[in-house]
Design a protein around this motif. Structure first.
Motif, mmCIF file in Angstrom:
data_model
loop_
_atom_site.group_PDB
_atom_site.id
_atom_site.type_symbol
_atom_site.label_atom_id
_atom_site.label_comp_id
_atom_site.label_asym_id
_atom_site.label_seq_id
_atom_site.Cartn_x
_atom_site.Cartn_y
_atom_site.Cartn_z
ATOM 1 N N PRO A 84 4.501 7.386 10.775
ATOM 2 C CA PRO A 84 4.467 6.031 11.349
ATOM 3 C C PRO A 84 3.351 5.879 12.386
ATOM 4 C CG PRO A 84 6.303 7.274 12.251
ATOM 5 C CD PRO A 84 5.659 8.152 11.219
ATOM 6 N N THR A 117 -0.425 7.986 6.506
ATOM 7 C CA THR A 117 -0.102 7.130 7.652
ATOM 8 C C THR A 117 0.146 5.707 7.166
ATOM 9 O OG1 THR A 117 -2.413 6.586 8.044
ATOM 10 C CG2 THR A 117 -1.557 8.501 9.201
ATOM 11 N N ASP A 118 0.776 4.909 8.020
ATOM 12 C CA ASP A 118 1.046 3.502 7.681
ATOM 13 C C ASP A 118 -0.250 2.736 7.441
ATOM 14 O OD1 ASP A 118 3.722 3.967 7.895
ATOM 15 O OD2 ASP A 118 3.914 3.166 9.932
ATOM 16 N N THR A 174 -5.075 -2.006 11.686
ATOM 17 C CA THR A 174 -4.790 -1.166 10.517
ATOM 18 C C THR A 174 -6.037 -0.463 10.020
ATOM 19 O OG1 THR A 174 -5.142 -3.065 9.075
ATOM 20 C CG2 THR A 174 -2.858 -2.589 9.699
ATOM 21 N N MET A 183 5.610 10.339 5.151
ATOM 22 C CA MET A 183 5.099 9.132 5.814
ATOM 23 C C MET A 183 4.988 9.380 7.321
ATOM 24 S SD MET A 183 4.432 6.860 3.566
ATOM 25 C CE MET A 183 4.227 5.441 4.598
#
Length: 196
Positions: free
Chosen positions: A131, A101-102, A137, A129
């Motif tokens: 998003p 994940t980001d 975060t 990936m």
């Protein structure tokens, strides 16, 4: 010393109990009726159980396994000199697609130059990936939310707190590192799965 003069109090009433006081019997009865009515009108919220779950086993998990990888899992793989792709295939006996994940990517970037090898591994084109659309975060929350919504992932982590949180979600296997190889929890036909 002189005598203190007391002035007369005008329009003084005796203190009376308010008609809305809860000590009165009719008010208590009214409150009980209102509470009973509220309970009857209350709708019970029972969480929807996904149709993919057959008791504790998740039938949605099929051979191209999608594995969400956590930050510390990559770091421990490097410490144990394990190739992520080959070790996953050895553990599950099938093709595995590691997903990042980001938030996990952001965490790896924040860790600085000491973890540049882990970042280079994470940027491998074989990793898928995922998003993120949420604020912040914090990778653990991100992974838990994603796994709760979609039960088609295996979570690869060595973090005790994250494991504890994921164990509460039914049908989500956890991959971890034990004895210099990958092992898996809550998956019937894989290395490291508990034997009955």
């Amino acid at each position: 010393m002189g005598k203190s003069k007391k002035g007369r109090k005008f329009a003084v009433m005796k203190r009376m109990i308010s008609p809305k006081d809860m000590r009165l019997k009719q008010n208590q009865e009214r409150a009980k009726k209102a509470e009973k009515k509220a309970k009857e009108q209350q709708v019970r919220n029972v969480p929807q159980v996904p149709s993919a779950l057959f008791f504790t086993y998740n039938t949605q998990l099929g051979p191209p396994f999608y594995v969400i990888v956590d930050t510390n899992f990559i770091n421990f793989s490097i410490k144990n000199k394990l190739d992520v792709f080959q070790s996953m295939m050895d553990c599950l006996y099938a093709k595995c697609i590691p997903c990042i994940t980001d938030c996990v990517m952001g965490e790896l970037e924040k860790l600085g130059p000491k973890f540049r090898v882990a970042l280079r591994i994470a940027k491998d084109p074989r990793f898928e990936m995922l998003p993120c659309m949420h604020k912040g975060t914090y990778a653990d929350d991100c992974i838990v939310n994603r796994v709760t919504e979609h039960k088609c992932y295996i979570v690869a982590t060595c973090d005790r707190d994250l494991k504890r949180r994921i164990r509460k979600i039914p049908g989500v296997p956890i991959m971890y590192i034990a004895q210099h190889r990958y092992s898996i929890e809550r998956m019937p036909d894989a290395y490291g799965a508990p034997r009955q």
